[in-house]
Design a protein around this motif. Structure first.
Motif, PDB file in Angstrom:
ATOM      1  N   UNK A 757     110.393  34.005 -94.004  1.00  0.00           N
ATOM      2  CA  UNK A 757     110.051  35.220 -93.396  1.00  0.00           C
ATOM      3  C   UNK A 757     108.753  35.061 -92.207  1.00  0.00           C
ATOM      4  N   UNK A 758     107.752  34.369 -92.836  1.00  0.00           N
ATOM      5  CA  UNK A 758     106.717  34.062 -91.875  1.00  0.00           C
ATOM      6  C   UNK A 758     107.285  33.518 -90.711  1.00  0.00           C
ATOM      7  N   UNK A 759     108.073  32.372 -90.506  1.00  0.00           N
ATOM      8  CA  UNK A 759     108.671  31.973 -89.515  1.00  0.00           C
ATOM      9  C   UNK A 759     109.390  33.107 -88.557  1.00  0.00           C
ATOM     10  N   UNK A 760     109.833  33.786 -89.219  1.00  0.00           N
ATOM     11  CA  UNK A 760     110.544  35.089 -88.553  1.00  0.00           C
ATOM     12  C   UNK A 760     109.686  36.055 -87.857  1.00  0.00           C
ATOM     13  N   UNK A 761     108.464  36.133 -88.584  1.00  0.00           N
ATOM     14  CA  UNK A 761     107.414  37.218 -88.219  1.00  0.00           C
ATOM     15  C   UNK A 761     106.610  36.348 -86.808  1.00  0.00           C
ATOM     16  N   UNK A 762     106.713  35.397 -86.812  1.00  0.00           N
ATOM     17  CA  UNK A 762     105.881  34.644 -85.803  1.00  0.00           C
ATOM     18  C   UNK A 762     106.933  34.664 -84.554  1.00  0.00           C
ATOM     19  N   UNK A 763     108.192  34.503 -84.785  1.00  0.00           N
ATOM     20  CA  UNK A 763     109.242  34.387 -83.868  1.00  0.00           C
ATOM     21  C   UNK A 763     109.393  35.784 -83.068  1.00  0.00           C
ATOM     22  N   UNK A 764     109.109  36.856 -83.929  1.00  0.00           N
ATOM     23  CA  UNK A 764     108.967  38.175 -83.440  1.00  0.00           C
ATOM     24  C   UNK A 764     107.693  38.672 -82.985  1.00  0.00           C
TER      25      UNK A 764
END
Length: 830
Positions: A757-764
């Motif tokens: 989820x952290x990876x996706x938050x940074x991606x977005x």
């Protein structure tokens, strides 16, 4: 959980070596001992070690077959007071009691008992435990279980004489029968749900409050019906029986074993010997007599019966040995302490006149014959149930109270003593993430004493008696927090299969299976989490198991039943009421402000830490639109005001914008998902401090399944709509400065990958520091735990993880956690 060592050794044959081996068939010790195991079974006994085998050399020890206890109650354990035990049984939810049962099972297995016959439990606890053990979720012995014991109204199988208007009486499905046909039906109820043996109460009992200890409690016709029906289903029948007259009836009915047999006369024992009926004489009396405090522990009626039983039992055992009745070991553990009383009672058999070999045979080959398990001896083809004890148990039978090695079905569960955890710990790494500042500190050390951090930062002095773990080029972070999980379940790509399995699964099995998901989550770096909805208090049971130290997992806050409207996202499937039992207010389904307030109170009554509501439709529910409001403003306001009056926060499942406006106006503390929120709604969230938990992972997962056509059409349509909108909503929220926490909705996706989820938050659109703060300090405030978790600071709980390299340069490193410390205890290390 399946032991790691078992997984490592499973690929190759395992050669178990020791100085001696007990041959249970002949009752002698042979030298040396060697057992070759392939898969779940013994391939060979004796000879030489083949090339390629993994050798486990146990030294000056004796290999024995895994011991078998033919009479346990592993779902319960008596404490210091009968009154306290009775209160606990009345008040404790089955999902919590299941966690105790799992601990008793672990202790039993580690004491060397690899198979048990569990003769009676309430609330399907034995069923749930057995399935969890089979699935590898719980370490424990192989179980043959009875479910509810069968007996007469007012007898030993029935509840103690509580007023029926206070404690619901038991019925036929829970074993209470009157007349042959009801008793036959009671057997069928138990076999329907998987009972492997039928237990019935032929006589009264010692520990029941209202009945004589030795009176017949079933007629001859009733016993005949029970035994006939059990045998027709291929099940053996075990008769709890102290009295002589009821034992004669049970033997005439064709029973397979008499349990206890306290007052049996020589002619009855001789009849048992002729007919091949086993005697299980446990609990084996301590030759020293009843404990000194026995009278303080029990009511007078029970004390009187116990004294009579203790007086009569030794003569019965001597007569049984004299006439040659087959004696199978059983401890009645649960009356005594699991893992302690089982091996101790084997030693008592020797003190009552058996040879050590005879005592061991009663707990191996003889018990295996009674229980019907392909174990009990170390022979080629048998199940690989092997234990080791120091020295020679034929010279010192007490050696079996010091088991050092346990293998069950080819899997190693115990090999030597476990080292004690260090009291002081020092963690060193190249970097430390300061979650309050959102920055890295280089060259840092975290010093831990007990469960708390005592120092953190650069230039920290390490106590000379601390154990040091140097993690090199890594980043130390506070344990991550997931504010939205569903740990008691996990979705599958086969939607229909998952649906049917969920309907059929008993709560006791579900709460124990959840241990696997909880451990995975913890090993993935999540040291605290919020379970936002679960059926049947399965989340509460899991939380208690972790708190008690019986299970590995994050610190948990639980919501229990989510609250919503009839036909809405929390109301379950649109099945006809005659097919699935409709949910009511106690299960969170409400209509009108007063009912919704009452629904909150039901959850609070049973220990909810947070209130979860479904204010809009959902993606994975079968019939409702994803974004429409499902609670009115008045209903939502009532829910929030009641929760806040109890100092509980409210999490609102919400995809739709209109529904979110209702929730935010009512004062909810967080919006979960938020797929279709508009900019003005996000601005209002920022103004009020309402936290957004976007659950990007969940939408990513359902979008994948929708594209792969693994979801029903309506759900797939909703999934694609949410996937097309949520990322844009999240990006807008980041730009506006809305407070954003980290939550995954794991359970929709597989557990243990939460940090993605952290990876996706940074991606977005978030910076790495912002995403990490969302999963630490922001979530800690949302969980009302900001004074003890979310930071690496003195006085805080020692929840620490490590990830490789510089996490701000590579935030995907959180998906490669190398170290997990929870409360000062290392649960994962490089």
């Amino acid at each position: 959980m399946i032991p790691i060592l078992a997984l490592l050794l499973a690929a190759n044959p395992i050669a178990l070596k020791a100085a001696r081996m007990f041959d249970a068939r002949t009752g002698v010790v042979v030298q040396p001992g060697l057992v070759l195991v392939e898969g779940q079974r013994i391939a060979r006994v004796g000879g030489t070690v083949p090339a390629g085998a993994q050798v486990v050399d146990l030294g000056d020890a004796t290999l024995l077959p895994g011991l078998i206890d033919a009479h346990t109650h592993v779902t319960f354990e008596a404490g210091a007071s009968w009154y306290r035990d009775s209160m606990d049984l009345l008040l404790r939810w089955p999902t919590e009691q299941a966690q105790y049962a799992a601990e008793y099972a672990r202790r039993t297995l580690e004491a060397g008992f690899t198979t048990i016959r569990d003769l009676g439990a309430y609330d399907s606890l034995d069923l749930g435990l057995s399935k969890a053990i089979e699935a590898g979720a719980v370490p424990g012995p192989r179980m043959i279980f009875a479910l509810a014991a069968i007996g007469s109204r007012g007898g030993h199988a029935d509840l103690d004489p509580y007023p029926a208007h206070r404690v619901p009486p038991l019925g036929v499905e829970r074993g209470i029968c009157n007349g042959p046909e009801e008793c036959r039906a009671a057997v069928r109820w138990q076999t329907k749900y998987g009972a492997g043996v039928i237990k019935f109460m032929a006589s009264g009992g010692v520990l029941s409050l209202g009945d004589p200890v030795d009176n017949p409690q079933l007629t001859q016709a009733e016993m005949d019906a029970i035994v006939q029906e059990a045998h027709a289903w291929g099940r053996k029948a075990a008769a709890h029986c102290h009295g002589d007259a009821p034992a004669k009836r049970a033997v005439q009915a064709g029973v397979d074993s008499i349990e206890h047999g306290t007052f049996l006369k020589p002619d009855t024992l001789a009849l048992m010997q002729r007919k091949g009926v086993f005697l299980m004489p446990g609990p084996i009396q301590d030759p020293a007599g009843l404990p000194a405090d026995f009278e303080k522990k029990f009511p007078p009626a029970i004390v009187e019966k116990a004294r009579a039983a203790v007086k009569a039992w030794p003569e019965m055992l001597r007569n049984a040995q004299r006439v040659g009745v087959r004696i199978a070991f059983g401890s009645d553990a649960g009356v005594g302490m699991h893992g302690k009383t089982n091996p101790e009672q084997v030693t008592f058999l020797v003190r009552w006149g058996m040879t050590p070999a005879q005592a061991l045979q009663s707990a191996t080959v003889t018990a295996a014959q009674l229980v019907g398990v392909d174990a009990g001896s170390l022979e080629a083809g048998k199940l690989a149930d092997v234990i080791a004890v120091p020295g020679d148990p034929l010279r010192d039978i007490t050696a079996i109270q010091r088991v050092s090695f346990v293998m069950k079905g080819g899997q190693i569960f115990l090999n030597g003593a476990r080292p004690a955890p260090p009291q002081k710990l020092a963690l060193r790494a190249a970097h430390l993430f300061d979650s309050a500042a959102g920055a890295l500190v280089d060259g840092a050390t975290v010093v831990i004493e007990g469960e708390r951090i005592v120092a953190a930062g650069p230039n920290v002095a390490v106590p000379p008696d601390a154990q040091v773990i140097d993690l090199g080029n890594s980043t130390l972070l506070p344990g991550l927090i997931d504010a939205h999980v569903h740990l008691t379940n996990e979705s599958q790509d086969d939607f229909a299969k998952a649906y049917v399995e969920n309907v059929m699964r008993f709560p006791t099995e579900e709460t124990l299976t959840a241990r696997v998901y909880a451990q995975r989550t913890l090993l993935g770096g999540i040291t605290a989490a919020r379970i936002l909805g679960a059926p049947d208090l399965t989340d509460f049971g899991l939380k208690r198991g972790i708190e008690l130290g019986f299970a590995e997992g994050p610190r948990l806050l639980v919501a229990e039943h989510p609250i919503g409207s009839r036909g809405g996202h929390t109301d379950g499937s649109p099945a006809p009421p005659g097919h699935l039992v409709p949910r009511g207010v106690p299960e969170g389904i409400c209509s009108g402000a007063d009912q919704c307030r009452d629904a909150v109170r039901w959850q609070l009554k049973y220990g909810a830490d947070v209130i979860k509501i479904a204010i809009s439709g959902g993606v994975l529910s079968l019939t409702d639109p994803v974004d429409v409001p499902q609670l009115t403003a008045d209903e939502t306001a009532a829910i929030v005001s009641e929760a806040h009056a109890w100092r509980r926060k409210v999490a609102a499942h919400c995809h739709g914008d209109e529904a979110a406006k209702i929730a935010i106006a009512a004062g909810v503390d967080s919006i979960e998902h938020g797929s279709f929120l508009k900019s003005d709604t996000l601005a209002e969230m920022k103004r009020r401090g309402t936290v957004l938990i976007p659950t990007l992972m969940a939408v990513e997962d359902v979008e994948r399944r929708a594209r792969e056509k693994k979801l029903p059409p309506l759900i797939a349509e909703k999934a694609m709509a949410a996937a097309g909108s949520l990322a844009k909503t999240f990006q807008a929220a980041v730009k506006l400065g809305v407070t954003i926490g980290m939550g995954t909705d794991s359970g929709v996706s597989h557990h243990g990958f939460n940090a993605h989820e952290i990876t996706l938050m940074v991606k977005n659109g978030m910076t790495a520091a912002q995403a990490l703060q969302a999963a630490t300090v922001v979530d800690a405030r949302l969980l009302q735990m900001e004074d003890r978790i979310g930071k690496l600071a003195p006085g805080f709980l020692a929840d620490v993880i490590a990830v490789p390299g510089n996490v701000l340069q590579d935030p995907t490193a959180v998906e490669r956690v190398s170290l997990v410390v929870k409360g000062g205890r290392v649960v994962k290390r490089p």
